[in-house]
Scaffold this motif. Structure first.
Motif, PDB file in Angstrom:
ATOM      1  N   ARG A  87       0.798  -1.210   0.000  1.00  0.00           N
ATOM      2  CA  ARG A  87       0.000   0.000   0.000  1.00  0.00           C
ATOM      3  C   ARG A  87       0.841   1.274   0.000  1.00  0.00           C
ATOM      4  NH1 ARG A  87      -1.798   0.528   4.572  1.00  0.00           N
ATOM      5  NH2 ARG A  87      -3.138   2.304   4.161  1.00  0.00           N
ATOM      6  N   GLN A  88       2.133   1.158  -0.063  1.00  0.00           N
ATOM      7  CA  GLN A  88       2.971   2.355  -0.002  1.00  0.00           C
ATOM      8  C   GLN A  88       2.711   3.233  -1.225  1.00  0.00           C
ATOM      9  OE1 GLN A  88       7.171   1.667   0.008  1.00  0.00           O
ATOM     10  NE2 GLN A  88       7.637   3.647   0.934  1.00  0.00           N
ATOM     11  N   PRO A  89       2.282   4.503  -1.041  1.00  0.00           N
ATOM     12  CA  PRO A  89       1.984   5.372  -2.187  1.00  0.00           C
ATOM     13  C   PRO A  89       3.252   5.731  -2.951  1.00  0.00           C
ATOM     14  CG  PRO A  89       1.862   6.611  -0.138  1.00  0.00           C
ATOM     15  CD  PRO A  89       2.038   5.172   0.246  1.00  0.00           C
ATOM     16  N   ARG A  90       3.104   5.926  -4.260  1.00  0.00           N
ATOM     17  CA  ARG A  90       4.239   6.284  -5.117  1.00  0.00           C
ATOM     18  C   ARG A  90       4.170   7.730  -5.598  1.00  0.00           C
ATOM     19  NH1 ARG A  90       5.431   2.163  -3.171  1.00  0.00           N
ATOM     20  NH2 ARG A  90       6.046   0.194  -4.147  1.00  0.00           N
ATOM     21  N   SER A  91       2.955   8.314  -5.647  1.00  0.00           N
ATOM     22  CA  SER A  91       2.808   9.670  -6.162  1.00  0.00           C
ATOM     23  C   SER A  91       1.736  10.404  -5.374  1.00  0.00           C
ATOM     24  CB  SER A  91       2.444   9.631  -7.650  1.00  0.00           C
ATOM     25  OG  SER A  91       1.204   8.971  -7.839  1.00  0.00           O
ATOM     26  N   ALA A  92       1.635  11.730  -5.612  1.00  0.00           N
ATOM     27  CA  ALA A  92       0.648  12.563  -4.923  1.00  0.00           C
ATOM     28  C   ALA A  92       0.218  13.688  -5.843  1.00  0.00           C
ATOM     29  CB  ALA A  92       1.247  13.122  -3.633  1.00  0.00           C
ATOM     30  N   LEU A  93      -0.990  14.210  -5.618  1.00  0.00           N
ATOM     31  CA  LEU A  93      -1.499  15.343  -6.384  1.00  0.00           C
ATOM     32  C   LEU A  93      -1.094  16.633  -5.678  1.00  0.00           C
ATOM     33  CD1 LEU A  93      -5.088  14.233  -7.477  1.00  0.00           C
ATOM     34  CD2 LEU A  93      -3.114  14.668  -8.943  1.00  0.00           C
ATOM     35  N   ASP A  97       0.868  26.415  -9.490  1.00  0.00           N
ATOM     36  CA  ASP A  97       0.272  27.623 -10.055  1.00  0.00           C
ATOM     37  C   ASP A  97      -0.675  27.316 -11.202  1.00  0.00           C
ATOM     38  OD1 ASP A  97       1.674  29.104  -8.227  1.00  0.00           O
ATOM     39  OD2 ASP A  97       3.350  29.523  -9.589  1.00  0.00           O
ATOM     40  N   ASP A  98      -0.351  26.287 -11.976  1.00  0.00           N
ATOM     41  CA  ASP A  98      -1.182  25.937 -13.123  1.00  0.00           C
ATOM     42  C   ASP A  98      -2.173  24.816 -12.818  1.00  0.00           C
ATOM     43  OD1 ASP A  98       0.765  24.078 -12.741  1.00  0.00           O
ATOM     44  OD2 ASP A  98       1.296  23.861 -14.861  1.00  0.00           O
ATOM     45  N   GLY A  99      -2.436  24.558 -11.528  1.00  0.00           N
ATOM     46  CA  GLY A  99      -3.411  23.541 -11.140  1.00  0.00           C
ATOM     47  C   GLY A  99      -2.757  22.365 -10.437  1.00  0.00           C
ATOM     48  N   LEU A 100      -3.485  21.253 -10.370  1.00  0.00           N
ATOM     49  CA  LEU A 100      -2.989  20.052  -9.704  1.00  0.00           C
ATOM     50  C   LEU A 100      -2.121  19.237 -10.649  1.00  0.00           C
ATOM     51  CD1 LEU A 100      -6.265  18.977  -7.875  1.00  0.00           C
ATOM     52  CD2 LEU A 100      -4.227  19.937  -6.804  1.00  0.00           C
ATOM     53  N   LYS A 101      -1.027  18.709 -10.124  1.00  0.00           N
ATOM     54  CA  LYS A 101      -0.135  17.887 -10.930  1.00  0.00           C
ATOM     55  C   LYS A 101       0.314  16.683 -10.111  1.00  0.00           C
ATOM     56  CE  LYS A 101       4.172  17.950 -13.588  1.00  0.00           C
ATOM     57  NZ  LYS A 101       5.353  18.771 -14.004  1.00  0.00           N
ATOM     58  N   GLU A 102       0.290  15.500 -10.720  1.00  0.00           N
ATOM     59  CA  GLU A 102       0.737  14.286 -10.030  1.00  0.00           C
ATOM     60  C   GLU A 102       2.258  14.223 -10.073  1.00  0.00           C
ATOM     61  OE1 GLU A 102      -0.429   9.575  -9.674  1.00  0.00           O
ATOM     62  OE2 GLU A 102      -1.424  10.859 -11.136  1.00  0.00           O
ATOM     63  N   VAL A 103       2.866  14.143  -8.906  1.00  0.00           N
ATOM     64  CA  VAL A 103       4.330  14.131  -8.801  1.00  0.00           C
ATOM     65  C   VAL A 103       4.757  12.959  -7.925  1.00  0.00           C
ATOM     66  CG1 VAL A 103       4.481  16.632  -9.078  1.00  0.00           C
ATOM     67  CG2 VAL A 103       4.334  15.652  -6.782  1.00  0.00           C
ATOM     68  N   PRO A 104       5.973  12.455  -8.109  1.00  0.00           N
ATOM     69  CA  PRO A 104       6.479  11.399  -7.205  1.00  0.00           C
ATOM     70  C   PRO A 104       6.571  11.924  -5.776  1.00  0.00           C
ATOM     71  CG  PRO A 104       7.843  11.601  -9.180  1.00  0.00           C
ATOM     72  CD  PRO A 104       6.926  12.780  -9.179  1.00  0.00           C
ATOM     73  N   ILE A 105       6.261  11.086  -4.802  1.00  0.00           N
ATOM     74  CA  ILE A 105       6.290  11.572  -3.420  1.00  0.00           C
ATOM     75  C   ILE A 105       7.706  11.934  -2.980  1.00  0.00           C
ATOM     76  CG2 ILE A 105       4.228  10.272  -2.791  1.00  0.00           C
ATOM     77  CD1 ILE A 105       6.032   8.332  -1.273  1.00  0.00           C
ATOM     78  N   SER A 106       8.707  11.408  -3.679  1.00  0.00           N
ATOM     79  CA  SER A 106      10.089  11.765  -3.337  1.00  0.00           C
ATOM     80  C   SER A 106      10.385  13.224  -3.644  1.00  0.00           C
ATOM     81  CB  SER A 106      11.066  10.857  -4.087  1.00  0.00           C
ATOM     82  OG  SER A 106      10.872  10.968  -5.490  1.00  0.00           O
ATOM     83  N   ASP A 107       9.543  13.869  -4.483  1.00  0.00           N
ATOM     84  CA  ASP A 107       9.757  15.279  -4.833  1.00  0.00           C
ATOM     85  C   ASP A 107       9.080  16.239  -3.861  1.00  0.00           C
ATOM     86  OD1 ASP A 107      11.143  14.363  -7.000  1.00  0.00           O
ATOM     87  OD2 ASP A 107       9.554  14.750  -8.468  1.00  0.00           O
ATOM     88  N   PRO A 123       0.167  10.390   1.632  1.00  0.00           N
ATOM     89  CA  PRO A 123       1.536  10.044   1.229  1.00  0.00           C
ATOM     90  C   PRO A 123       2.623  10.492   2.189  1.00  0.00           C
ATOM     91  CG  PRO A 123       0.747  11.915  -0.039  1.00  0.00           C
ATOM     92  CD  PRO A 123      -0.395  11.474   0.821  1.00  0.00           C
ATOM     93  N   VAL A 124       2.400  11.638   2.883  1.00  0.00           N
ATOM     94  CA  VAL A 124       3.403  12.159   3.822  1.00  0.00           C
ATOM     95  C   VAL A 124       2.697  12.696   5.056  1.00  0.00           C
ATOM     96  CG1 VAL A 124       5.099  12.781   2.045  1.00  0.00           C
ATOM     97  CG2 VAL A 124       3.354  14.438   2.723  1.00  0.00           C
ATOM     98  N   ASP A 125       3.436  12.839   6.140  1.00  0.00           N
ATOM     99  CA  ASP A 125       2.862  13.458   7.325  1.00  0.00           C
ATOM    100  C   ASP A 125       2.566  14.924   7.042  1.00  0.00           C
ATOM    101  OD1 ASP A 125       3.262  11.087   8.634  1.00  0.00           O
ATOM    102  OD2 ASP A 125       5.130  11.707   9.596  1.00  0.00           O
ATOM    103  N   GLY A 126       1.439  15.416   7.545  1.00  0.00           N
ATOM    104  CA  GLY A 126       1.105  16.808   7.306  1.00  0.00           C
ATOM    105  C   GLY A 126      -0.045  17.280   8.163  1.00  0.00           C
ATOM    106  N   LEU A 127      -0.506  18.488   7.905  1.00  0.00           N
ATOM    107  CA  LEU A 127      -1.618  19.094   8.629  1.00  0.00           C
ATOM    108  C   LEU A 127      -2.807  19.227   7.681  1.00  0.00           C
ATOM    109  CD1 LEU A 127       0.193  21.995  10.543  1.00  0.00           C
ATOM    110  CD2 LEU A 127      -0.375  19.708  11.401  1.00  0.00           C
ATOM    111  N   VAL A 128      -4.003  18.924   8.189  1.00  0.00           N
ATOM    112  CA  VAL A 128      -5.221  19.153   7.417  1.00  0.00           C
ATOM    113  C   VAL A 128      -5.364  20.659   7.237  1.00  0.00           C
ATOM    114  CG1 VAL A 128      -7.717  18.865   7.366  1.00  0.00           C
ATOM    115  CG2 VAL A 128      -6.269  17.036   8.288  1.00  0.00           C
ATOM    116  N   ASP A 129      -5.461  21.123   5.973  1.00  0.00           N
ATOM    117  CA  ASP A 129      -5.407  22.556   5.703  1.00  0.00           C
ATOM    118  C   ASP A 129      -6.691  23.277   6.102  1.00  0.00           C
ATOM    119  OD1 ASP A 129      -4.140  24.890   4.699  1.00  0.00           O
ATOM    120  OD2 ASP A 129      -5.371  24.753   2.907  1.00  0.00           O
TER     121      ASP A 129
END
Length: 586
Positions: A87-93, A97-107, A123-129
């Motif tokens: 289940r380990q995620p590989r990418s995230a949205l 500036d130009d909208g949502l883009k799928e990028v590798p989580i390593s970036d 995909p990563v630890d964070g805060l609910v915005d």
């Protein structure tokens, strides 16, 4: 003619299995291991040498089938661990500036805003915005029900979004997030040496000697090599090399399912024998962060005014008590003012303007330096509200004493409950280890099921404490910080809290709690006890039945073929019994 062809086919099939088995035995001997596979090789080779090709192929089939059954059972037992890796995620949205883009989580870097869709793994630890998130954290904590995370609260990587989509502000890079830490720990656990070796080896060599002694005696007394062959056949393969791995790996699987990762079968076996618990205070029984616990006002000020002006000024400070004060003000729904002309003296205090008022927040020495005199007999914050105030902060407004703030690191409610649950597992002694003052520690444990308190400890002191306690029983040390790592390594069993905790603690520990709370530890001990009990049950039942069969074979009541068939039944029975660990209540 038909019988001759059948004999050749049976012999050829046996030789294939025997060749693979001999290769395994040679590899084991090169590693310095002497296993019970030797008995299987002797029985197959002896049966072929004595012309008992049917008995030989039954033994070969029995051995190969037993290995397959073990692999199937172990694979089923490890499904929770394997699921974590899958289940380990590989990418995230990522929002750009130009909208949502799928990028590798390593970036991803801290501060990135990510869209977490329904069904996505965080995909990563964070805060609910903004708004709130509804997350399934079962793979992390074992909790069956989803949890609701409010805005600005932390969301752990690895949880599944089961509610509407939400925005997440990344706090860590992917490699440092909770889920990445869990995956590393799982891989390390799977790379451990076969986890049952200690328990199996303890009885295996003795059983091998018993087998050879009975077989040799039968041959010597009767002069009939078939008697010796029948004895060896019925002892092949011993349930030790089948049932014990299944039982202990199943136990490791069940503990992983409740958020407790055990690094190998030896650790699981030790977990089942714990009699003494040494537990660190900060971050384990307490939250590990300061919280405003009590306020004493002076000069006619009211509590909200004191908290508001002090917290407004402390917005400019990064000190832990400053952050705690700001959080307390937000919890009181106070509207904070932006401070100006702020000057902070590190470790002493902070001064500045809040609106039109000059405010000072700090300790006694800071107030003296600012020519503000607090009454010598000014009462501290009421300790009846919190028995372990660990820090006192003074507040002055426009040159006059305004209030005294009491901060403490309060007990976790689940930690208090967990101590009682741990008592039910057979732990006879619980010792609190802390670097705090003795008075603070004693006040904190009032009413708790703790037998002794060791305070003012540095890392070496905690290690010495573990060494002293080990003289009286099997010791488990629970901690979460770098300073706990030496004591975790010194204990019979080290338990580190949370994959988000110090890497040194997780590395030194034998068990890692995948979240920063200890309430799953008691259940893990119950699972370990049950797994060990079933493993030993399989060992003694299997050895007992095999020994009876060997005696019967030595007296000529069983032929080699009958012995092979009976041993097949014994092996299947004990392996199926070992798989009971996967079911039932802990």
């Amino acid at each position: 003619m038909g019988a001759s062809w059948a004999s050749w086919i049976w012999s050829a099939a046996t030789c294939l299995v025997l060749a693979v088995l001999l290769g395994q035995i040679i590899n084991s001997l090169l590693r310095g291991d002497v296993g019970l596979d030797v008995v299987a090789a002797l029985s197959m080779g002896g049966a072929l040498a004595l012309g008992q090709s049917l008995a030989a192929v039954v033994v070969a089939l029995m051995y190969a089938g037993g290995q397959s059954l073990e692999a199937y059972a172990a694979g089923r037992a490890q499904r929770e661990m394997s699921a974590l890796l899958a289940r380990q995620p590989r990418s995230a949205l990522k929002e750009q500036d130009d909208g949502l883009k799928e990028v590798p989580i390593s970036d991803l870097i801290p501060g990135d805003r990510l869209l977490i869709r329904t069904g996505d793994v965080v995909p990563v630890d964070g805060l609910v915005d903004a708004g709130r998130a509804v997350l399934d954290q079962a793979s992390l904590t074992g909790e069956a029900l989803p949890v609701t995370i409010e805005a600005k609260a932390a969301a752990l990587s690895g949880a599944i979004n089961v509610g509407p989509a939400f925005m997440l502000v990344a706090e860590r890079v992917a490699a440092e997030s909770t889920y990445a830490g869990i995956v590393r720990l799982v891989k390390a656990a799977q790379a451990e040496k076969a986890p049952m070796a200690r328990l199996a080896d303890r009885y295996g060599l003795a059983f091998l000697a018993l087998t050879l002694a009975i077989a040799g005696a039968a041959w010597l007394v009767t002069g009939d090599p078939l008697r010796a062959l029948a004895v060896v056949v019925i002892a092949t393969p011993c349930p030790l090399i089948l049932a014990v791995p299944v039982a202990l790996v199943s136990g490791m699987s069940r503990t992983a399912g409740i958020g407790v990762l055990v690094k190998g079968g030896a650790a699981l076996e030790t977990l089942a024998r714990i009699t003494t618990l040494v537990i660190d205070k900060t971050g384990t029984l307490t939250h590990g962060t300061a919280k405003l616990q009590a306020v004493r006002t002076l000069s006619g000020q009211d509590i909200d005014t004191v908290v508001l002006v002090a917290a407004s000024l402390d917005q400019a400070s990064v000190h832990p008590t400053a952050r705690a004060l700001v959080q307390a003000a937000h919890a009181r729904a106070l509207f904070l003012v932006q401070p100006t002309e702020v000057v902070e003296t590190p470790g002493e205090g902070i001064a500045g303007l809040v609106g039109s008022h000059r405010v000072l927040v700090g300790g006694p020495r800071f107030m003296q330096a600012q020519n503000v005199t607090f009454p010598v007999n000014a009462p501290p914050p009421p300790r009846a509200e919190v028995p372990a105030v660990t820090a006192t902060v003074l507040v002055a407004i426009d040159g006059a004493p305004a209030g005294i703030l009491g901060f403490a690191d309060p007990l976790r409610l689940e930690g208090v409950t967990a101590l009682g649950a741990l008592r039910t597992t057979g732990i006879r002694r619980i010792v609190l280890a802390t670097g705090d003052r003795k008075s603070v520690a004693d006040g904190l444990v009032v009413g708790l099921p703790i037998d002794a308190v060791a305070a003012d400890l540095d890392p070496a002191g905690k290690t010495d404490l573990v060494a002293v306690e080990r003289r009286h029983g099997v010791v488990m040390m629970v901690g979460d910080g770098v300073n706990d790592a030496p004591a975790l390594a010194a204990a019979d069993l080290g338990v580190a809290l949370g994959a988000r905790g110090a890497a040194a603690a997780a590395e030194a520990a034998d068990v890692v709690l995948l979240v920063d709370r200890i309430d799953g530890l008691a259940q893990a001990i119950h699972i370990a006890k049950r797994a060990r009990a079933i493993a030993l049950q399989c060992v003694f039942a299997g050895i007992g039945m095999s020994t009876l069969g060997m005696v019967a074979a030595a007296f000529g009541y069983l032929s080699p073929l009958q012995g092979a068939l009976i041993q097949e039944v014994i092996d299947v029975a004990v392996v199926l019994n070992a798989m009971r660990v996967l079911g039932g209540k802990a």
